[in-house]
Design an enzyme around this catalytic site. Structure first.
Site, short mmCIF file in Angstrom:
data_model
loop_
_atom_site.label_atom_id
_atom_site.label_comp_id
_atom_site.label_asym_id
_atom_site.label_seq_id
_atom_site.Cartn_x
_atom_site.Cartn_y
_atom_site.Cartn_z
CG ASN A 253 -10.34 31.80 81.55
OD1 ASN A 253 -10.13 32.21 82.88
ND2 ASN A 253 -9.33 31.23 81.01
CB CYS A 255 -7.01 28.20 83.91
SG CYS A 255 -7.04 26.47 83.11
CD GLU A 257 -6.06 31.57 82.09
OE1 GLU A 257 -6.69 31.06 83.15
OE2 GLU A 257 -6.14 31.18 81.09
#
Ligand code: CDP
Length: 560
Positions: A253, A255, A257
């Site tokens: 995704n 960012c 994580e």
């Protein structure tokens, strides 16, 4: 920690729905939309209203509304056909509209200059298509509430890799994308062995040879220059892929994580560790109780979620991944007197994450006994232990929800103990971290200061911190006090990486974190940091050298 007017401006801009006045209304709506019974509703409500647990923004915005899309993280496959590429763009637009972020790996797209059969022409390559995705994102605001976020990934074995690495060299290009190179162990082994002259790939058509060194130097240069590209470690991600029978993972995704399979989505939720500190002591029972509640909460989100397209519904329900994480970590450490850059501090963090993950697994097991395992359980890494969710823990950036909770974000160290915030009507507040203020007054008392004199001295230190972002150079303060209250920039970059590694040990998915480096850091430092991250078993790393980007998101004196 944040004054009510700051919280109000976040609420009204992002979360309040028609007819809602304040945060209690939001918590009521979300708890009622998810809970199956009254007891559960009360538990969910209490955890949110006390700011001990918050789900990701889309859940706060959309639960109990017509939109009903509750997840923050999505990954979409991009095939090598015009139809497929534009389908992915359309799917992305639908996701952005509901507040979610999208990750794409563009490596399936044939390289620039390769033949296109149907037109007898030549292909324009993944980077030119990325430009169109970027433009599409510009026009779709996330439900009018925030800007759309994308992750663009290219595998290090794609022939257009050099152009990809330098795609964001010019400030402002691909502004709706974070970009990351997916590297594999084979590449990193060559880098570690300093085999920079080795030819890594030969371009079809032109026959141009690209060496390990050209790629590596490009990555390091980009990071040193403005923090991009990030790096993702393909083999480490796939060594921990909980459902290898469904295929390999090559996308995360925005960012980073959540490494996910094509069309999977994930809902996040974060426990505020600062809210688990009671009278100077950490309440372990409360943490366990909150972890159990949060696991149930997030599993219910999957049940109640309105998925944007059928493929996402199918892929998400097959694995039922949830992303339970933490925020307020540095706040909690300060309350407990633990330095961020210390063995003791890291040992505590490791313990906390172990407790959360173990409790989430237990709860997921309990849910599986009652409601069944996730459908792809057979053939997964969980095959000897029934669980309802293929992955349970993560560390999200918590960019907005930590502002709402008034705590430090994710596992990041605090940026400054005194800073200015402006609300939407332009009113300016100087915010002083309350734990810092109290400890400062206590220290000054210990040094013999009292009354007005003590206030004056405290004011001097706070002004200094506000001006410079640090008090490490205030020599008259004790080394012990200064050692505890270090900020993101006071903490050496190696310690940032060690902290990420200590959380990764017990986190199922991955971790969103910025490794802050001082402006004086060299390209060799950047290269060393990447190698260190790989050797420590991180799944990815994002580095930012102070002052290297013009549009600094988090300015020292003014954090908006
Ligand atoms: O704090 P909040 O729940 O708003 O989000 P976060 O923890 O900062 O970000 C979690 C995820 O939400 C990111 O990794 C993205 O997938 C997504 N996101 C997004 O789509 N758009 C944004 N402007 C920010 C985050």
């Amino acid at each position: 920690m944040n004054p009510p007017s700051v919280v109000d401006s976040i609420l009204s801009a992002r979360y309040l729905r028609k007819g809602e006045k304040d945060f209690t209304d939001i918590c009521r709506r979300v708890a009622s939309a998810l809970a199956d019974d009254e007891n559960e509703r009360a538990r969910f409500y209490e955890a949110m209203i006390s700011l001990r647990f918050l789900p990701n923004s889309p859940t706060l915005m959309n639960a109990g509304t017509e939109i009903g899309q509750l997840s923050a993280c999505f990954t979409l496959p991009v095939p090598d056909t015009i139809d497929g590429i534009f389908d992915a763009m359309k799917e992305g637009a639908i996701i952005h509209k509901t507040g979610g972020g999208t990750g794409y790996n563009f490596s399936h797209i044939r390289p620039e200059g390769s033949p296109v059969q149907s037109t007898d022409g030549v292909a324009s390559g993944p980077i030119s298509f990325m430009r169109v995705f970027n433009a599409a994102t510009d026009v779709i605001k996330q439900g009018g509430r925030r800007r759309g976020a994308n992750m663009g990934i290219l595998n290090v074995w794609h022939p257009d890799i050099l152009a990809f690495i330098s795609a964001k060299k010019k400030e402002g290009e691909f502004s709706n994308f974070n970009i990351s190179v997916m590297v594999n162990d084979k590449f990193m082994d060559l880098v570690a062995a300093k085999s920079f002259e080795t030819v890594w790939l030969t371009k079809g058509g032109t026959g141009e040879k690209i060496t390990v060194g050209q790629i590596w130097n490009g990555i390091v240069e980009g990071i040193w220059k403005n923090g991009e590209p990030g790096i993702l470690f393909y083999d480490e991600i796939n060594r921990h892929n909980p459902t290898p029978q469904l295929g390999e993972i090559d996308t995360t995704n925005p960012c980073g994580e959540q490494p996910l399979l094509p069309y999977e989505s994930c809902v996040l939720g974060s426990i505020n560790l600062a809210a688990c500190v009671r009278e100077g002591a950490f309440d372990e029972d409360l943490l366990r109780d909150t972890s159990r509640m949060a696991t149930r909460f997030l599993d219910l989100v999957i049940e109640k979620n309105v998925f944007p397209i059928p493929q996402i519904a199918e892929a998400t329900r097959k694995t039922r991944k949830i992303g339970l994480g933490v925020m307020g970590v540095h706040d909690a450490m300060l309350m407990l007197g633990l330095s961020y850059d210390s063995e003791k501090g890291r040992a505590w963090c490791e313990w906390v994450m172990k407790v959360i993950t173990e409790t989430a697994i237990e709860e997921s097991h309990r849910l599986a006994e009652k409601l069944g395992t996730f459908p792809a359980w057979q053939g997964s890494i969980w095959k000897d232990y029934e669980v309802r969710n293929a992955a349970m823990t993560t560390v999200a950036p918590t960019g907005t929800i930590s502002l709402l909770a008034g705590c430090s974000s994710g596992i990041e160290p605090i940026f400054s103990f005194a800073y200015t915030r402006k609300n939407t009507v332009g009113k300016v507040f100087v915010i002083v971290n309350p734990v810092f203020k109290e400890a400062l007054l206590h220290t000054l008392t210990g040094m013999g200061y009292a009354g007005d004199e003590r206030e004056k001295k405290a004011g001097e230190v706070i002004s200094h911190v506000h001006e410079t972002g640090s008090m490490q150079d205030v020599a008259w303060l004790s080394a012990e006090f200064r050692g505890l209250f270090k900020t993101a920039l006071d903490i050496p970059w190696r310690e940032h990486i060690l902290m990420q590694a200590c959380f990764q040990k017990y986190v199922h998915a991955s971790i969103s974190k910025t490794i802050n480096m001082p402006g004086s850091a060299t390209k060799d430092d950047c290269a060393e940091a990447l190698l260190m991250a790989w050797k420590l078993g991180l799944k990815g790393i994002t580095i930012y050298r102070t002052g290297s980007r013009e549009d600094v998101v988090l300015a020292l004196k003014e954090k908006e």
